[in-house]
Design an enzyme around this catalytic site. Structure first.
Site, PDB file in Angstrom:
ATOM      1  CB  ILE A 118      -0.877  -0.047   1.316  1.00 57.42           C
ATOM      2  CG1 ILE A 118      -1.824  -1.465   1.226  1.00 57.42           C
ATOM      3  CG2 ILE A 118      -1.683   1.212   0.961  1.00 57.42           C
ATOM      4  CD1 ILE A 118      -2.673  -1.275   2.357  1.00 57.42           C
ATOM      5  CD  GLU A 119       4.637   2.824  -2.322  1.00 57.80           C
ATOM      6  OE1 GLU A 119       4.709   3.885  -1.919  1.00 57.80           O
ATOM      7  OE2 GLU A 119       5.316   2.083  -2.345  1.00 57.80           O
ATOM      8  CB  SER A 120      -0.186   6.741   1.888  1.00 55.40           C
ATOM      9  OG  SER A 120      -1.043   5.800   2.639  1.00 55.40           O
TER      10      SER A 120
END
Length: 406
Positions: free
Chosen positions: A258-260
């Site tokens: 998961i990349e914010s």
């Protein structure tokens, strides 16, 4: 086993979104916070018998790396954040999730019971505390620990490898931040959140392990589209043989990255923190109920790949004076941050990144400069700070101060 339908899964995300403020950890209000803040929260968590909080390892500089265990089910899930010290959005969300799991809230009692009876969660928030303290991507040894899965030169990397090999988790969640200017495909839509079922070989083949990660991502994305329409992306899937995510997938754990990224007017990523919270909890629901099994990988494949198509501000078709030459061009500006030494804060910066034809790029903010002339204390040039005014017939139409429209 009762499985939630797709509609109910979306309803779950909506309920989590609407009730988020009940569980938000109020001790953290900005994304740069130190190791001591985390330690205080985790030490308080020890008073709740639901959680087993232990020091799993010490960092190079002697800081405690904590592991939190919660639940007693047969499905093992490992989550870790801040392996890059300056990527803290998911760490904030994990503190919120601990609050959610630890509070007695009748509206969610059945949901929490399902999670904790079917899964055992092992959580390592702030895997790289030295990097977090220095607000740096790297460990205290100067090594990117996400390129340390083979050499194991860092104590942080050795810990992560040990956890994967001893726990043998069914699912893993590798929680990161990325440059806020990534776009969802070649569009003007910020890729506020991006996912990846990491590749386990150069051919990027899909086995049962990787397929499960893809299927969970499909459910996460479906719920997020309620809040981020067309703003969810997919991280490029190139195989990196030194990376933990790629190797963990190869070692048999279904690994979800998961990349914010960025969201307009959310510099401290508090809205993105909220989206991490609902996304992770919905993913854990998918894992616990196995509701992901009916999802297709085609839906995952259709997610737009992250591109670098966005600048913070583009001024289009503005007249620029360079010596005796007057010409019309676009100006692309990016805003940056410089950490303040010894303080959990930033100094805002700005830079003129490009001058010329920016027609294939997008601005989070844009100004139509047609008929306007740019005026500054010195001639406009690449790399300069973005302080200037835009004039029309000698009348000020816009003031740009440090890259921000005033």
């Amino acid at each position: 086993m009762t499985q939630l339908t797709q509609i109910n899964a979306q309803e779950l995300q909506k309920n989590l979104f609407d009730s988020y403020e009940q569980f938000q950890e109020k001790a953290i209000t900005k994304r740069r916070f130190g190791h001591a803040t985390l330690v205080n929260l985790l030490e308080k968590l020890k008073s709740n018998p639901l959680f087993d909080v232990q020091i799993a390892e010490k960092s190079t500089e002697g800081r405690a790396i904590y592991q939190v265990k919660v639940g007693n089910g047969p499905i093992k899930v490992l989550l870790w954040s801040q392996m890059h010290g300056n990527e803290a959005t998911a760490t904030m969300a994990l503190m919120d999730i601990f609050n959610f799991l630890g509070k007695d809230t009748p509206a969610y009692s059945d949901f929490k019971k399902t999670l904790l009876e079917r899964c055992t969660f092992y959580v390592v928030p702030m895997l790289n505390p030295d990097g977090a303290e220095a607000w740096s991507r790297y460990t205290a040894l100067g090594i990117d620990m996400n390129r340390d899965a083979l050499a194991l030169q860092t104590p942080e990397g050795r810990l992560l490898k040990k956890l994967v090999k001893t726990l043998k988790p069914d699912f893993g969640f590798n929680l990161h931040d990325k440059d806020r200017r990534y776009s969802a495909g070649q569009t003007g839509n910020l890729a506020t959140m991006s996912f990846l079922a990491t590749a386990y070989n150069e051919a990027q083949e899909v086995n049962d392990v990787r397929k499960k990660a893809m299927q969970v991502i499909v459910q996460m994305n479906r719920g997020l589209q309620q809040y981020l329409p067309n703003c969810v992306g997919k991280w490029p899937s190139d195989f990196e043989p030194r990376a933990f995510g790629d190797n963990i997938q190869k070692w048999g754990t279904s690994l979800i990255l998961i990349e914010s990224g960025g969201f307009k007017n959310d510099p401290e990523k508090q809205y993105i923190r909220k989206l991490n919270y609902i996304s992770i909890l919905s993913a854990l629901n998918a894992v616990a109920t196995k509701s992901y099994v009916n999802e297709t990988t085609e839906t995952y494949d259709a997610l737009p790949v992250n591109e670098k198509a966005i600048f913070d501000l583009i001024i289009r078709n503005v007249t620029i004076q360079k010596g005796k030459v007057s010409y019309v061009a676009d100006i692309a500006i990016n805003r940056g941050e410089e950490p303040v030494s010894g303080d959990d804060d930033f100094v805002n910066t700005s830079t003129v990144e490009e001058i010329g034809d920016m027609s294939v790029f997008f601005g989070t903010d844009e100004i139509d400069g047609k008929g306007l002339t740019i005026q500054a204390k010195k001639e406009i040039s690449l790399g300069m700070k973005a302080d200037f005014t835009l004039l029309k017939n000698d009348e000020v139409k816009y003031v740009i101060k440090n890259g921000v429209i005033q």
